[in-house]
Motif scaffolding. Structure first.
Motif: not given
Length: 151
Positions: A19-26, A113-129
């Motif tokens: 819920g505070q993903e913006s902090k991680l992104f920044y 790719f995202f669909e496969i990866l999300r099944k592998c690890e529950p805490t994958f975080f993706a971003f585009t700068i």
């Protein structure tokens, strides 16, 4: 062309910042802009809250799930999906602490790719700068949050 970076976060960090993903992104944005000692400090913070990439496991899972797909190629740590009739292509490079995805054309190829990866690890975080877009590949469910906070 879209460029993504993907990291696996420690589960307690993912729960704390849900819920505070913006902090991680920044944090990643500041690391991108930083120079000298500040860049090194931010890099260490990122290393502390993220997990190493399980390269072998991801290599096997991607190959297993994509092998039958026409337009899929693999070379060392790079996986490519090229769907010429949709004029779409995505390339995923597996690094030791992050994944790097470059996509062009339809969003369908990166979603594969995202669909496969999300099944592998529950805490994958993706971003585009470039586009300031970010988020979890597999958002936590409310029940998961309640279970972990009621200790």
């Amino acid at each position: 062309m879209r460029h993504y970076e993907l990291y696996i976060f420690e589960e307690d960090v993912a729960r704390q910042y849900y819920g505070q993903e913006s902090k991680l992104f920044y944090l990643f944005l500041e690391h991108e802009k930083a120079r000298g000692p500040q860049k090194e400090i931010l890099r260490k913070q990122i290393e502390y809250i993220t997990k190493p990439i399980p390269s072998l496991f991801l290599q096997q899972k991607l190959k297993q799930d994509l092998l039958k797909l026409e337009g899929y190629k693999k070379k060392k740590n790079t996986h490519v999906i090229d769907i010429s009739d949709r004029d779409s292509k995505a390339e995923l490079v597996i690094g030791s602490d992050a994944l790097y995805l470059t996509a062009d054309g339809s969003f369908d190829v990166e979603t594969m790719f995202f669909e496969i990866l999300r099944k592998c690890e529950p805490t994958f975080f993706a971003f585009t700068i470039e586009e300031h877009r970010y988020g979890w590949l597999k958002p936590m469910k409310q029940e998961d949050l309640l279970r972990t906070t009621q200790v």
